[in-house]
Scaffold this motif. Structure first.
Motif, PDB file in Angstrom:
ATOM      1  N   GLU A 211      10.687  -9.255  26.888  1.00 36.47           N
ATOM      2  CA  GLU A 211      11.931 -10.049  26.708  1.00 36.47           C
ATOM      3  C   GLU A 211      12.048 -10.550  25.326  1.00 36.47           C
ATOM      4  N   LYS A 212      11.084 -11.071  24.760  1.00 37.85           N
ATOM      5  CA  LYS A 212      11.361 -11.789  23.273  1.00 37.85           C
ATOM      6  C   LYS A 212      11.507 -10.817  22.280  1.00 37.85           C
ATOM      7  N   THR A 213      10.885  -9.577  22.374  1.00 35.43           N
ATOM      8  CA  THR A 213      10.910  -8.411  21.259  1.00 35.43           C
ATOM      9  C   THR A 213      11.559  -7.269  21.543  1.00 35.43           C
ATOM     10  N   ILE A 214      11.979  -6.779  22.620  1.00 37.40           N
ATOM     11  CA  ILE A 214      12.428  -5.522  23.020  1.00 37.40           C
ATOM     12  C   ILE A 214      13.941  -5.074  22.448  1.00 37.40           C
ATOM     13  N   GLY A 215      14.728  -6.258  22.468  1.00 40.88           N
ATOM     14  CA  GLY A 215      16.111  -6.175  21.796  1.00 40.88           C
ATOM     15  C   GLY A 215      15.665  -5.684  20.272  1.00 40.88           C
ATOM     16  N   ASP A 216      15.155  -6.483  19.488  1.00 39.97           N
ATOM     17  CA  ASP A 216      15.087  -5.980  18.230  1.00 39.97           C
ATOM     18  C   ASP A 216      14.308  -4.813  18.131  1.00 39.97           C
ATOM     19  N   ILE A 217      13.462  -4.556  18.780  1.00 35.96           N
ATOM     20  CA  ILE A 217      12.577  -3.026  18.563  1.00 35.96           C
ATOM     21  C   ILE A 217      13.689  -2.041  18.946  1.00 35.96           C
TER      22      ILE A 217
ATOM     23  N   ASP B  60       5.141   0.702  20.530  1.00 34.41           N
ATOM     24  CA  ASP B  60       4.905  -0.322  21.329  1.00 34.41           C
ATOM     25  C   ASP B  60       6.060  -1.367  21.401  1.00 34.41           C
ATOM     26  N   GLY B  61       6.340  -2.044  22.612  1.00 31.37           N
ATOM     27  CA  GLY B  61       7.520  -3.059  22.549  1.00 31.37           C
ATOM     28  C   GLY B  61       7.211  -4.404  22.344  1.00 31.37           C
ATOM     29  N   ASP B  62       5.994  -4.832  21.936  1.00 34.97           N
ATOM     30  CA  ASP B  62       5.515  -6.215  21.868  1.00 34.97           C
ATOM     31  C   ASP B  62       5.659  -6.450  20.436  1.00 34.97           C
ATOM     32  N   GLY B  63       6.173  -5.961  19.454  1.00 39.27           N
ATOM     33  CA  GLY B  63       6.257  -6.383  18.169  1.00 39.27           C
ATOM     34  C   GLY B  63       5.544  -6.030  17.175  1.00 39.27           C
ATOM     35  N   GLN B  64       4.011  -5.289  17.614  1.00 42.50           N
ATOM     36  CA  GLN B  64       3.022  -4.922  16.852  1.00 42.50           C
ATOM     37  C   GLN B  64       3.590  -4.011  15.691  1.00 42.50           C
ATOM     38  N   HIS B  65       4.351  -2.948  16.120  1.00 42.99           N
ATOM     39  CA  HIS B  65       4.685  -1.768  15.177  1.00 42.99           C
ATOM     40  C   HIS B  65       6.108  -2.158  14.603  1.00 42.99           C
ATOM     41  N   ASP B  66       6.246  -1.548  13.428  1.00 43.13           N
ATOM     42  CA  ASP B  66       7.753  -1.628  12.731  1.00 43.13           C
ATOM     43  C   ASP B  66       8.395  -0.414  12.738  1.00 43.13           C
ATOM     44  N   PRO B  67       9.648  -0.662  13.739  1.00 37.32           N
ATOM     45  CA  PRO B  67      10.335   0.495  13.967  1.00 37.32           C
ATOM     46  C   PRO B  67      10.773   1.184  12.468  1.00 37.32           C
ATOM     47  N   GLU B  68      10.911   0.278  11.576  1.00 37.58           N
ATOM     48  CA  GLU B  68      11.401   1.005  10.083  1.00 37.58           C
ATOM     49  C   GLU B  68      10.319   2.098   9.624  1.00 37.58           C
ATOM     50  N   GLN B  69       9.247   2.131  10.203  1.00 36.74           N
ATOM     51  CA  GLN B  69       8.182   2.971   9.881  1.00 36.74           C
ATOM     52  C   GLN B  69       8.323   4.291  10.801  1.00 36.74           C
ATOM     53  N   ILE B  70       9.113   4.257  11.707  1.00 36.24           N
ATOM     54  CA  ILE B  70       9.189   5.710  12.362  1.00 36.24           C
ATOM     55  C   ILE B  70       9.606   6.915  11.464  1.00 36.24           C
ATOM     56  N   PRO B  71      10.233   6.610  10.422  1.00 33.35           N
ATOM     57  CA  PRO B  71      10.638   7.945   9.556  1.00 33.35           C
ATOM     58  C   PRO B  71       9.316   8.307   8.957  1.00 33.35           C
ATOM     59  N   LEU B  72       8.287   7.308   8.847  1.00 35.76           N
ATOM     60  CA  LEU B  72       7.162   7.815   7.904  1.00 35.76           C
ATOM     61  C   LEU B  72       6.334   8.751   8.811  1.00 35.76           C
TER      62      LEU B  72
ATOM     63  N   TYR C 117      -0.046  -8.907  14.091  1.00 36.60           N
ATOM     64  CA  TYR C 117      -0.672  -9.720  15.267  1.00 36.60           C
ATOM     65  C   TYR C 117      -0.437 -11.067  15.595  1.00 36.60           C
ATOM     66  N   ASN C 118       1.123 -11.296  15.158  1.00 39.69           N
ATOM     67  CA  ASN C 118       1.598 -12.678  15.371  1.00 39.69           C
ATOM     68  C   ASN C 118       1.840 -12.784  16.978  1.00 39.69           C
ATOM     69  N   GLY C 119       1.442 -14.115  17.445  1.00 39.96           N
ATOM     70  CA  GLY C 119       1.866 -14.302  18.497  1.00 39.96           C
ATOM     71  C   GLY C 119       0.874 -13.589  19.587  1.00 39.96           C
ATOM     72  N   GLU C 120       1.311 -13.540  20.766  1.00 36.98           N
ATOM     73  CA  GLU C 120       0.680 -12.898  21.909  1.00 36.98           C
ATOM     74  C   GLU C 120       1.022 -11.579  22.115  1.00 36.98           C
ATOM     75  N   THR C 121       0.209 -10.665  21.791  1.00 34.50           N
ATOM     76  CA  THR C 121       0.572  -9.439  21.529  1.00 34.50           C
ATOM     77  C   THR C 121      -0.290  -8.329  22.948  1.00 34.50           C
ATOM     78  N   SER C 122      -0.859  -9.023  23.544  1.00 33.80           N
ATOM     79  CA  SER C 122      -1.861  -8.464  24.906  1.00 33.80           C
ATOM     80  C   SER C 122      -2.012  -9.490  25.770  1.00 33.80           C
ATOM     81  N   SER C 123      -1.616  -8.922  27.118  1.00 34.82           N
ATOM     82  CA  SER C 123      -2.000  -9.880  28.249  1.00 34.82           C
ATOM     83  C   SER C 123      -3.427  -9.649  28.899  1.00 34.82           C
ATOM     84  N   GLU C 124      -3.962  -8.778  28.264  1.00 36.12           N
ATOM     85  CA  GLU C 124      -5.352  -8.510  28.772  1.00 36.12           C
ATOM     86  C   GLU C 124      -6.556  -9.284  27.864  1.00 36.12           C
TER      87      GLU C 124
END
Length: 291
Positions: free
Chosen positions: A12-18, A83-95, A194-201
């Motif tokens: 919920e913290k990152t999905i909207g922006d992604i 990914d929906g956790d904010g690791q990836h930058d959607p602005e790089q999708i065109p790449l 890798y800012n914040g908690e990006t994995s629950s495992e």
């Protein structure tokens, strides 16, 4: 149609922006809410995504399976998974998408290791490198980041790839299926946060689990080196020990029951591995001939 697919579990913290950023580079964004217990699904909908909800948490791979199924239903031309956790930058999708189209390849992987200034933590980098080496052994191509979840797939790839793994090892399963289907592949450098908690495992058991599943897929494709060669070695060692035991027995020398048991175990285990290798090799050959 260009689709962006986002596997999400309690994001919920990152999905909207992604979602909002991904919509700028796609015709539609599909979020697979994998049994989240927070507001991931509601925020994704409010941000403009089509949401598919799993009633309970099934795993990252299950979300990827759902995305491939939906992309086929939508007759999508391109499916980009991010990914929906904010690791990836959607602005790089065109790449990724531009590389897919301009180079006429079937799959493009965003790699965090193609550039020397990678910010990947050392422990994570070493683990991914081990998994990547195992995946490369089972493939007809070499990649630098077998665990990247940032990928674009062409229509041909979407129709050809049918993942089955519900966990994180789906990434390497897809690589091996790309190889089996003779699809073309390319990599492009991406940045990863890798800012914040990006994995629950926990990274250690998680990495071991993915590596074991990767070896499972690789061993099925290459049964002779995985089962046959070790089996032959065990048969030879067992035979040598058996000869030594028999020679000592016939010459009335001191014998040890333990050595006899070791001989039997090694020989039987070697024989089982050899038979397994032959059966898997025969099955793999038949499947390749029919496909």
């Amino acid at each position: 149609m260009k689709l962006v697919g986002i596997p999400a579990y309690n994001e919920e913290k990152t999905i909207g922006d992604i979602v909002k950023k991904s919509l700028k580079h796609s015709d539609r964004v599909i979020v697979v809410d994998d049994g989240s217990t927070d507001n991931t699904a509601d925020i994704a909908k409010q941000s403009g995504a089509t949401v598919i909800s799993h009633k309970k948490n099934q795993g990252y791979g299950a979300s990827v399976i759902t995305l491939f199924d939906r992309a086929r239903e939508e007759n999508a031309d391109i499916l980009t998974i991010i990914d929906g956790d904010g690791q990836h930058d959607p602005e790089q999708i065109p790449l990724l998408v531009d590389t897919l189209q301009e180079n006429n390849v079937d799959v493009v992987i965003g790699s965090r290791f193609l550039e020397s200034n990678s910010t990947t933590p050392g422990y994570r980098k070493r683990g991914i490198k081990i998994i990547t080496s195992a995946a490369n052994f089972g493939s007809d191509f070499k990649v630098s980041d077998a665990q990247s979840g940032f990928r674009s797939y062409s229509k041909k790839a979407i129709s050809s790839i049918h993942p089955t793994e519900t966990g994180m090892s789906v990434s390497t399963e897809i690589l091996l299926k790309i190889s089996n289907k003779g699809l073309s592949i390319a990599e492009v450098p991406i940045t990863v946060s890798y800012n914040g908690e990006t994995s629950s495992e926990h990274p250690i058991p998680h990495g071991i689990s993915v590596l074991l599943n990767t070896l499972k897929f690789v061993s099925v494709k290459h049964p002779l080196p995985f089962y046959g060669f070790p089996g032959i070695v065990l048969v030879i060692v067992g035979s040598v020990l058996g000869y030594q035991f028999l020679d000592a027995y016939l010459n009335k020398q001191a014998i040890f029951i333990g050595s006899l048991m070791a001989t039997i175990v090694l020989f039987l285990l070697g024989a089982i591995l050899c038979v397994t290798a032959v059966i898997l090799f025969s099955m793999a050959t038949l499947i390749r001939e029919k496909s």
